[in-house]
Design an enzyme around this catalytic site. Structure first.
Site, PDB file in Angstrom:
ATOM      1  CB  VAL A 169       8.394  -6.753   3.110  1.00  0.00           C
ATOM      2  CG1 VAL A 169       9.816  -6.851   2.566  1.00  0.00           C
ATOM      3  CG2 VAL A 169       7.789  -8.140   3.288  1.00  0.00           C
ATOM      4  CB  CYS A 170       7.783  -1.334   3.108  1.00  0.00           C
ATOM      5  SG  CYS A 170       6.928  -1.876   1.606  1.00  0.00           S
ATOM      6  N   PRO A 171       9.104  -1.691   5.979  1.00  0.00           N
ATOM      7  CG  PRO A 171       7.856  -2.043   7.923  1.00  0.00           C
ATOM      8  CD  PRO A 171       7.772  -2.094   6.428  1.00  0.00           C
TER       9      PRO A 171
ATOM     10  CG  LEU B 207      11.923   1.802   3.639  1.00  0.00           C
ATOM     11  CD1 LEU B 207      10.685   2.677   3.826  1.00  0.00           C
ATOM     12  CD2 LEU B 207      12.721   2.262   2.455  1.00  0.00           C
TER      13      LEU B 207
END
Length: 187
Positions: A46-48, A51
């Site tokens: 999920v993080c990329p 970002l």
């Protein structure tokens, strides 16, 4: 205790930005609006997406005089390696802060102690270094940069227009409210 209207606690860290390692501290958050955007870890799922979404909207934040600081408990070295290997992360021009000791994550009360990772925490900090918006999401729930941008605009509007507040779904240029006894029960 809520972090709203509290001053950002002192910290010093090393970050990756525009191909270089730089020093970052709480002092960098003063004098302008800032977004401190915590995420659990580099090289995840999920993080990329979050970002990259921020990276694609970074110029809009910049137009408002807002600097973005993404923070995870990874090192600045890991941030560089991720930036060098991921097409999504390669788009990032904002500051990627390393917090391997967890100091910053603890200061903002988003540290998941048993995992050594930060929750998905979003903090909007005003030019005085005071936190004006706090949002914490569960690990599997990604955030939306456009909605964050709307909230930043609302926070900036309220800060520059004492006596006015922004109603739900407020967008720039729309009508605001002036709280008063006359409004009670009429909305």
């Amino acid at each position: 205790m809520s972090l709203i209207n509290t001053e950002v606690k002192p910290f010093k860290a090393t970050a990756f930005k525009n191909g270089k390692f730089i020093d970052v501290s709480d002092a960098d958050l003063k004098g302008k609006w800032s977004v401190v955007f915590f995420y659990p870890a580099d090289f995840t799922f999920v993080c990329p997406t979050e970002l990259e979404d921020l990276a694609e909207n970074y110029s809009e934040f910049q137009k408002l005089g807002v600097e973005i600081y993404s923070v995870s408990t990874d090192t600045h070295f890991s941030h560089k390696a991720w930036h060098d290997t991921s097409a999504a992360i390669k788009k990032i021009e904002y500051t990627m802060v390393g917090d391997p000791t967890g100091t910053i994550s603890r200061n903002f009360e988003v540290m998941i102690e048993e995992k050594g990772l930060a929750d998905r925490g979003t903090f909007v900090v005003d030019p005085d270094g005071k936190i004006q918006i706090v949002e914490i999401n569960a690990g599997g729930v990604g955030r939306d940069a456009r909605e964050l941008l709307r909230k930043v605009k609302a926070a900036q509007y309220v800060a520059s227009h004492p006596g006015e507040v922004c109603p739900a779904k407020w967008e720039e240029g729309e009508k605001t409210l002036a709280p008063s006894l006359d409004l009670v029960g009429k909305i």
